[in-house]
Design an enzyme around this catalytic site. Structure first.
Site, PDB file in Angstrom:
ATOM      1  N   HIS A  43       0.835  -1.205   0.000  1.00  0.00           N
ATOM      2  CA  HIS A  43       0.000   0.000   0.000  1.00  0.00           C
ATOM      3  C   HIS A  43       0.871   1.257   0.000  1.00  0.00           C
ATOM      4  CE1 HIS A  43       0.525   0.883   4.384  1.00  0.00           C
ATOM      5  NE2 HIS A  43       0.553  -0.433   4.521  1.00  0.00           N
TER       6      HIS A  43
ATOM      7  N   ASP B 124      -0.555   4.254   0.681  1.00  0.00           N
ATOM      8  CA  ASP B 124      -1.104   5.238   1.609  1.00  0.00           C
ATOM      9  C   ASP B 124      -0.422   5.111   2.975  1.00  0.00           C
ATOM     10  OD1 ASP B 124      -2.411   2.721   1.967  1.00  0.00           O
ATOM     11  OD2 ASP B 124      -4.081   3.677   3.007  1.00  0.00           O
TER      12      ASP B 124
ATOM     13  N   ASP C 189       6.352   1.620   7.042  1.00  0.00           N
ATOM     14  CA  ASP C 189       4.999   1.093   6.762  1.00  0.00           C
ATOM     15  C   ASP C 189       4.348   1.895   5.644  1.00  0.00           C
ATOM     16  OD1 ASP C 189       2.587  -0.171   6.858  1.00  0.00           O
ATOM     17  OD2 ASP C 189       1.944   0.710   8.735  1.00  0.00           O
TER      18      ASP C 189
ATOM     19  N   GLU D 116      -5.158   0.933   2.463  1.00  0.00           N
ATOM     20  CA  GLU D 116      -4.898  -0.101   3.473  1.00  0.00           C
ATOM     21  C   GLU D 116      -5.082   0.476   4.863  1.00  0.00           C
ATOM     22  OE1 GLU D 116      -3.274  -3.079   6.051  1.00  0.00           O
ATOM     23  OE2 GLU D 116      -2.577  -1.027   5.938  1.00  0.00           O
TER      24      GLU D 116
ATOM     25  N   HIS E  94       3.732   4.009  12.286  1.00  0.00           N
ATOM     26  CA  HIS E  94       2.652   4.863  12.801  1.00  0.00           C
ATOM     27  C   HIS E  94       3.136   5.821  13.896  1.00  0.00           C
ATOM     28  CE1 HIS E  94      -0.918   2.224  11.274  1.00  0.00           C
ATOM     29  NE2 HIS E  94       0.139   2.090  10.499  1.00  0.00           N
TER      30      HIS E  94
HETATM   31 ZN   LIG Z   1       1.076  -1.183   6.433  1.00  0.00          ZN
END
Ligand SMILES: [Zn+2]
Length: 377
Positions: A70, A72, A102, A136, A350
């Site tokens: 992904h 995004d 990520d 995602e 994150h």
């Molecule tokens: Zn991810």
């Protein structure tokens, strides 16, 4: 050798916070087009919900090996970063930015591996493909699920799919995910008859019935786990009555229950089991159950073995095959083909100051290249 660093920087500099794309997929498509990939844009959703996705394939034969990822990212967040989260600054050989691990790092590493592979491979008869979504981190409605339906309709389901999520825990290569537990949430509401506590014969206490139900759900051992999964677990997450006085038997009592279940169960079977337990005690209770994902497992085959060998040959780490943690798009892909997840160390995902070391990024690219080499030997 192709270099994943500049590609990762280019991707981070596109602030593709779901549902925005901000040019991230165009950067990838340009690189893949140069290599001769056939690219199909697959945008889904209308207006503000519109999401960009694409599928790209090189070759038409088998084996067909797909990489899923992904573009995004989650927002930078309210806490302040040491540097601009979308500037992709390199400090002491570490690249900083939202999406670095990520999972723009994983994507850059795989693209770079494919560039190296195709530059030295003649007479390639298999297929390499990319399933890239921009949905995602969001609701996951207009992304991988719909791209897979399109792939199915157009004969593009691969033999194996690798999801490049940051699965490594402490050191690059220490964890490969080969499955995930399923998850189910139930809300159980028992109705009684409200009344005065001093006159219980004139009332019907719903809390007592709810307690019996919850005991019948939490006491039995659902299973003892198996080679790949820990035992399934039933957890009561809340019991609510909202009673503020001491002399009232309430009219209703509600409980919420979560079940994390392994591949010995299905969401449907557990739904039926919960209903049976409830109705045995309270014939008319209300039950609302949502299954957010089924359990799945890819029994380790030649692809997972190739991945383990590739990791060991690059950094001498023996990966643990794991099924823990939260959900990812692999749960959708598992309904079509064998799937495993492997990528960077996820410790900063994150978080503020998300980062990846250039060393890890280059090693990951070499691991991916070794896997591709092994699968198309
Ligand atoms: Zn991810």
């Amino acid at each position: 050798m192709s270099d994943p660093v500049s590609l990762l920087q280019e991707l981070i500099r596109c602030p593709s916070v779901t549902p925005e794309d901000a040019g991230a997929q165009a950067v990838l498509k340009a690189r893949l087009k140069k290599l001769g990939f056939e690219i199909t844009d697959l945008p889904y959703g209308e207006g503000e919900d519109r999401i960009l996705n694409f599928f790209a394939r090189y070759g038409t034969g088998h084996p067909h090996f797909c990489f899923a990822g992904h573009t995004d990212v989650v927002p930078a967040g309210k806490s302040s970063w040491d540097n601009d989260p979308f500037s992709a600054d390199i400090i002491d050989d570490v690249i900083y930015g939202r999406g670095a691990c990520d999972m723009k790092g994983g994507i850059a590493a795989f693209v770079s591996a494919v560039e190296d592979f195709l530059s030295k491979k003649n007479n390639f008869t298999g297929s390499l493909s990319f399933l890239i979504t921009g949905d995602e981190e969001g609701p996951g409605i207009n992304g991988t699920v719909k791209v897979l339906e399109w792939m199915q309709a157009h004969n593009h389901i691969p033999d194996f799919c690798l999801v490049g999520e940051p699965t490594s825990a402490q050191t690059l290569g220490d964890v490969i995910k080969i499955g995930r537990r399923g998850s189910l949430n139930a809300v159980i509401e028992v109705e009684g008859t409200q009344g005065h506590v001093a006159y219980p014969h004139l009332a019907d206490n719903p809390i007592h019935k709810l307690m019996t139900i919850l005991t019948s759900l939490t006491q039995p051992v659902l299973d003892n786990g198996n080679e790949w999964f820990q035992p399934s677990s039933v957890q009561v997450t809340s019991i609510d009555v909202g009673n503020v006085v001491t002399n009232l038997i309430p009219a209703t009592a509600t409980a919420r229950v979560n079940i994390r279940f392994n591949n010995l169960h299905t969401g449907t079977a557990l739904k039926g089991w919960i209903a049976t337990q409830c109705h045995r005690v309270a014939e008319h209770c209300k039950i609302d159950i949502a299954v957010s994902g089924e359990a799945f497992l890819t029994e380790p085959g030649k692809e997972v073995r190739a991945l383990c060998e590739a990791i060991y040959s690059v950094n001498e780490v023996k990966p643990r095959l794991d099924t823990g943690g939260g959900t990812s798009d692999a749960r959708f892909i598992s309904q079509y083909c064998a799937v495993a997840e492997f990528g960077l160390v996820g410790q900063t995902m994150h978080k503020v100051n998300e980062a990846v070391s250039i060393h890890d990024l280059k090693q990951l690219s070499t691991i991916y290249l070794n896997v591709i080499d092994a699968l198309f030997e």
